[in-house]
Scaffold this active site. Structure first.
Site: not given
Ligand code: ADP
Length: 152
Positions: A41, A90, A128, A17
């Site tokens: 959730k 990703r 995450s 992120h």
């Molecule tokens: P959501 O619950 O909306 O999927 P996340 O917190 O998992 O939210 O992710 C938010 C954004 O960050 C999304 O666009 C996701 O694709 C991107 N993202 C998550 N992990 C990574 C990573 N390791 N590298 C790049 N982008 C990421």
């Protein structure tokens, strides 16, 4: 002023992120990292901790702020006068999912454009929900998180 909202759950906020936000800093005047609150959730890490961690991560970048919202991301964008939604990609699964969301958001608010940045290969496996599972099982997750985040 060009403002982007970077929405997510950030449970927790990871190096992946952080990297997406840092890549986007030169592209926008302001980036709002927006923690979506999903009423059905519940998150593992407390909302105020997630806000604090993101603030600490970008204490060197005044153009990055943190917000929280319930409801539609496009409504939050309108509230923030943001014309862009920033998302990270990703892999092809992210692309498929994200393109549908972007098209639905466009249908609801044609004035808001989704912008995708491809993540660097070293972050492609950082997810995450996996990081969270490692943490719940007693593993050390610090290598997956921005350096500023210290878990207690
Ligand atoms: P959501 O619950 O909306 O999927 P996340 O917190 O998992 O939210 O992710 C938010 C954004 O960050 C999304 O666009 C996701 O694709 C991107 N993202 C998550 N992990 C990574 C990573 N390791 N590298 C790049 N982008 C990421």
């Amino acid at each position: 002023m060009k403002t982007a909202v970077f929405p997510g759950t950030f449970d927790p906020f990871t190096l992946g992120h952080e990297s997406i936000v840092r890549k986007a800093i030169p592209l926008f005047d302001k980036i709002v990292v927006a923690i979506g609150i999903n009423s059905t959730k519940s998150a593992h890490f407390e909302l105020n901790k997630r806000v604090e961690w993101i603030n600490q991560t970008f204490s060197d970048a005044p153009q990055v702020e943190v917000g929280t919202y319930e409801g539609l991301t496009v409504d939050f964008c309108l509230e923030k006068n943001a014309e862009y939604i920033l998302r990270g990609l990703r892999n092809p699964t992210d692309y498929q999912y994200e393109s549908s969301i972007a098209q639905m958001n466009h249908a609801m608010q044609p004035g808001i454009t989704s912008v995708f940045l491809v993540c660097d290969p070293e972050y492609a496996a950082i997810n995450s929900s996996i990081v969270r599972e490692i943490f719940k099982s007693g593993g050390d997750i610090s290598r997956f998180l921005p350096q500023t985040i210290v878990l207690d």
